[in-house]
Design an enzyme around this catalytic site. Sequence first.
Site, PDB file in Angstrom:
ATOM      1  NE  ARG A  35      -2.444  -1.722   2.646  1.00 15.58           N
ATOM      2  CZ  ARG A  35      -3.124  -2.810   2.343  1.00 15.58           C
ATOM      3  NH1 ARG A  35      -4.300  -2.726   1.828  1.00 15.58           N
ATOM      4  NH2 ARG A  35      -2.618  -3.998   2.583  1.00 15.58           N
ATOM      5  CB  THR A  36       3.307   2.628   2.394  1.00 11.72           C
ATOM      6  OG1 THR A  36       2.485   2.245   3.488  1.00 11.72           O
ATOM      7  CG2 THR A  36       3.894   3.975   2.667  1.00 11.72           C
ATOM      8  CE  LYS A  46      27.103  -5.884  -6.472  1.00 10.70           C
ATOM      9  NZ  LYS A  46      27.458  -4.912  -7.527  1.00 10.70           N
ATOM     10  NE  ARG A  82       7.142   1.105   5.198  1.00 12.50           N
ATOM     11  CZ  ARG A  82       5.904   0.616   5.208  1.00 12.50           C
ATOM     12  NH1 ARG A  82       5.693  -0.659   4.944  1.00 12.50           N
ATOM     13  NH2 ARG A  82       4.894   1.395   5.475  1.00 12.50           N
ATOM     14  CG  HIS A 128       3.322   4.553   8.528  1.00 11.40           C
ATOM     15  ND1 HIS A 128       3.546   5.394   7.458  1.00 11.40           N
ATOM     16  CD2 HIS A 128       2.807   3.412   7.996  1.00 11.40           C
ATOM     17  CE1 HIS A 128       3.191   4.774   6.341  1.00 11.40           C
ATOM     18  NE2 HIS A 128       2.736   3.582   6.639  1.00 11.40           N
TER      19      HIS A 128
END
Lengths: 304, 176
Positions: free
Chosen positions: A55-56, A83, A105, A133
Site C-alpha cells: 500500500r504505502t 553487497k 521506509r 508512520h
Amino acid sequence: MKKDLLGIKQLNEEEILNILTTASSFKDVLQRDIKKVPALRGKTVVNLFFEPSTRTRTSFELAEKRLSTDVLNFSIPTSSVVKGESLLDTVKTMQSYGADYIVIRHQCSGVPHRLSRFVKGSVINAGDGINEHPTQALLDAFTIKEKKGEIKGLNIAIIGDIVHSRVARSNTLCLLKLGANIRYIAPATLLPNYIPQEIKTFYNIDEGIKDADVIMALRVQKERMDKAFFPSEREYFKLYGLTPDRLQKADSQAIVMHPGPMNRGIEISSDVADSNQSVILDQVTNGIAVRMAVLYLFGGNDNG
Amino acid sequence: MQKELLNKKDIDRIISRIAHEIIEKNKGIDDLCLVGIQRGGVHLAKRLSEKIKDIEGSSIPVGTLDITLYRDDINIKKPHPIVRRTEIPFDITDKKVVLVDDVLFTGRSIRAALDALMDIGRPSQIQLAVLVDRGHRELPIRADYVGKNIPTARAENIEVLLQEDGLKDSVIIESR
C-alpha cells in the site's frame, strides 16, 4: 513547512490541518478524468523501501506520478545494499542523481531522522521501525474528518498490537494534537510501557469499545514478535477480534478503520472488514491525496 | 502612496456593462458558463452571473478555478503557495467558458488557467473577462471583456477590494 516529514511529533496542529486541507484539493484532482497536475514537474523522487510494503509504496508512487515528478524506485534485493553498501553511501548516491525527495521506509527507528541531516532534498518518512508512520496517521485523520466532520471530542478506540505499531504511535500523536479522546484496547503484553496520561486503557474489548465513534484495528505484527505475546491466534481473535457483535456496542454510526494489510480472522472478522461501517478502502483512496499534499507542501521549504 | 481608481458605483457599472457584452457577443446564454479564478475572480464571476440572470431571466452555471498547481513559478516560490478549491460542478466540454479574473497583468495566471481548464474538459470556446487590465503582458494573451484599462508602472501595485471579503468595493493603485 519544514524540509522533512520525519514524524507527527515534529508537527503542530496548524501544520497538520494545513496538510489535511491541501489534501482535500488534491482529492478533487483525483476525481477528474485527468488525474494529474503539473505542480512538481521536473522534480525527482527516490523511493527507498528497505521493508516490504504494498500500500504505502504504490500509494506514494501514484501520488508522485500524479504530481508529474520523475520517480526512481529503489529495490533493495537487486541493489548494492546486498553487497554491503552502507545506508549513507546509498543515499548519497541518490543525492548525486539530484533527488529532490527521498521517501524512505526502514526497519530501524530513527533512520529518516539521521539521513535528514545529510540530505539536501526532503526526507519523507514512510515508516521507521516501531517509531512513526506519519503519512498513515495523516490519511487516517483525513478519513475521520471526511466521515465525521470534526475530530475534536471524538472517542477513538485503537485495538490490538499497539506496542509494535508505528501506525498507533503516529495516530496517537496526531489525534491528540487534534483534540480527540483516545483509548487503547489490548492485552497487557501488547501495550507500550509508556502511555500518555490522556489515554484510557482497557484489557476488555467489550468495555473499551463502548460509545466509540472510531475503531481502529491494528495488524498483529508477527514479524516483530520475538517471543510469545499471546497464546494463540484463535484465542486472540476470541478475546480481541473485532466482530459484528462487538461492533454493536460502539456508537451506531461508528466507523471501522485498519491500516492494512489485514489478518482476517485474527484482529478483524471478514464481516466487519467488508461491512458498510468499514472505511478501509476509503483510507487507501485518501492515502494518495494526502501523500500528494505532503510532497507538495514539504517540497516548498526555504532551504531546499 | 495610494489612490482610488474605481469606487463601488464604477464597479457596479462595469459588471453591468460586461454582463451585457457577454450576452451580446454570445447571442444569448445558451451553452454559456462562468469560471472565476481564485480568489478575486470568484466573487466577480458570481456578480456577473447574478447580473446576467437579471437581464435574461435564467441563470448560467458558475464555477471556481484554482490555478496554483499549474503556475510556472511554483518552484521559485518558497514556501509553495496555498492550494485552494477548484469547484466546477458541471461539464465544461463543448461549453463556452468565460474565465473571470480581477486583474490582468503578465498573462501568466491566464496561461495557467487555460491549462487547468483543458485538464478538466474540452470547452468549445474560452473567453476572458477582467475588471482591470494593467498592461505589461509577458505572453500573447488579451481579454475579450475589459472593465477598465489602467496604464501602470511595473513597480506599482493594483489592489481590488471587494465587499464579499468584508471590504468596501474599490480598486486602489499603490506606488512603492
